[in-house]
Enzyme design. Structure first.
Site: not given
Length: 407
Positions: A164, A302, A313, A331, A336, A395
């Protein structure tokens, strides 16, 4: 303000197809309206899944491109081509030599819909029924290849695959290619289309996605106390980057400047994020841009809406920059977009700097008390900011941050 130590690059073109719209203007309007592009999956195949919601495209890309073109492309390639055509037109179709034009378009998983669909055909009907376009359609480098052929780009067609963080990393690579003198113009970003029973079930088993099937538009809730996971989305978002002197010489309209990028890896855990690694990416991006933390007025986080990810974050932003910037999380409206998430965040940040308005976070009913950031809630926030930050994490411990400055 710090002195710039590296060359800035002009952003002259924007293109996107997202759950909020088939182009940038519609998507941007949807973000400012606080509209949700997330809905219930109506197909029969979703009936028995624990997660039956997603952010899907409002139009069929195949209908936009035409069936003859579309049948040779995976859905993520279709989305990339649509976004590329819009971005190129928005930039005014730069008259650049093919050997000075590069493409950097990444994806998280590539043509997974083709892979799974063709495998089903193989098992059901045998090898002679497989499409002859199967391999070109499933290749992760397919979107970059298709766009490079479309535009005649011969300075390289690159494909970062960093989960991502992909879309933001691709834009950072575009910045590097121009600075290194390997291209005058780069079209960069990400594309993803992986809404499928396998991916949804896999994310559900990992406890990563929201299970608010009864309230799809309320499911993505970044920084909210009631968040329970992200919502899978699809789409593509691309930008045209140009060497500053090249754009100026041709009288190009410039939306914003790409000032810096930072990429790090956590080397920590395959799925769990690390605040220290994220903070280091942010600092690297600022240093690359020659800016100080106080120069950053807005952050496109994010913020996927996972219980632990948002708090990580929160910590990394506070550590690397502080709590003064206005923070948004798009998002909450798009879901996402995985490999395209960072590049869509980049477009939203460019437009926020250009238009002087930041979209509000949808579904932020009660902010998590552990979050100390200045979240944009309730209504869009107007103002003027000299620089904005985009965060994108994936990830595998991939972290990518971008810094944009006003044109």
């Amino acid at each position: 303000m710090g002195d710039g130590i590296r060359a800035r690059v002009s952003v002259t073109g924007l293109g996107a197809i997202t759950p909020l719209g088939a182009d940038v203007a519609t998507t941007w309007a949807g973000l400012l309206e606080g509209r949700s592009g997330i809905g219930l999956i109506e197909e029969d195949w979703a009936e028995d899944l624990p997660v039956r919601i997603a952010g899907r495209l409002p139009v069929d890309p195949a209908e936009v491109l035409g069936r003859v073109t579309a049948r040779r492309l995976d859905r993520c390639q279709q989305a990339a081509l649509i976004a590329a055509r819009e971005a190129w037109a928005d930039a005014g179709a730069p008259g650049v030599e093919p050997e000075r034009l590069a493409v950097v378009i990444g994806t998280g998983v590539g043509g997974v819909l083709t892979t799974l669909t063709q495998n089903e055909i193989l098992e059901r009907s045998g090898p002679r029924r497989i499409s002859p376009y199967t391999v070109p359609m499933l290749m992760p480098n397919g979107p970059a290849a298709v766009v490079s052929i479309e535009l005649g780009a011969r300075a390289g067609a690159h494909t970062p695959v960093s989960a991502c963080a992909t879309g933001a990393e691709a834009i950072g690579m575009g910045l590097d290619l121009i600075r290194l003198g390997r291209a005058d113009v780069v079209i960069a970003g990400g594309a993803e289309a992986c809404v499928h029973p396998l991916t949804l079930a896999g994310f559900a088993q990992a406890k990563a996605v929201s299970t608010r099937n009864d309230a799809p538009q309320e499911a993505s809730r970044p920084f909210d106390v009631g968040r329970d996971g992200f919502v899978l989305g699809e789409g593509a978002a691309l930008v045209v980057l140009e060497r500053e002197e090249f754009a100026a010489a041709r009288g190009a309209r410039v939306h914003a400047a790409l000032a810096g990028s930072g990429v790090t890896s956590d080397a920590h855990h395959i799925t769990a994020a690390d605040a220290a690694g994220q903070a280091r990416a942010i600092r690297l991006a600022l240093a690359d841009a020659g800016l100080d933390a106080l120069d950053v007025g807005l952050v496109n986080a994010h913020a996927t809406s996972t219980p632990t990810g948002d708090l990580t974050e929160n910590a990394s932003i506070a550590e690397a920059i502080g709590t003064h910037p206005a923070v948004t999380a798009i998002k909450s409206m798009t879901g996402h977009l995985c490999g395209a998430a960072g590049s869509l965040g980049a477009i939203a940040t460019v437009l926020a700097l250009r238009d002087g308005v930041i979209p509000a976070i949808r579904n932020l009913g009660e902010m998590d008390p552990e979050v100390k950031l200045d979240l944009v809630a309730g209504a869009p926030r107007s103002g003027r900011w000299s620089a904005g930050l985009v965060n994108s994490f994936g990830f595998g411990g991939h972290n990518a941050s971008l810094v944009f400055a006003g044109a």
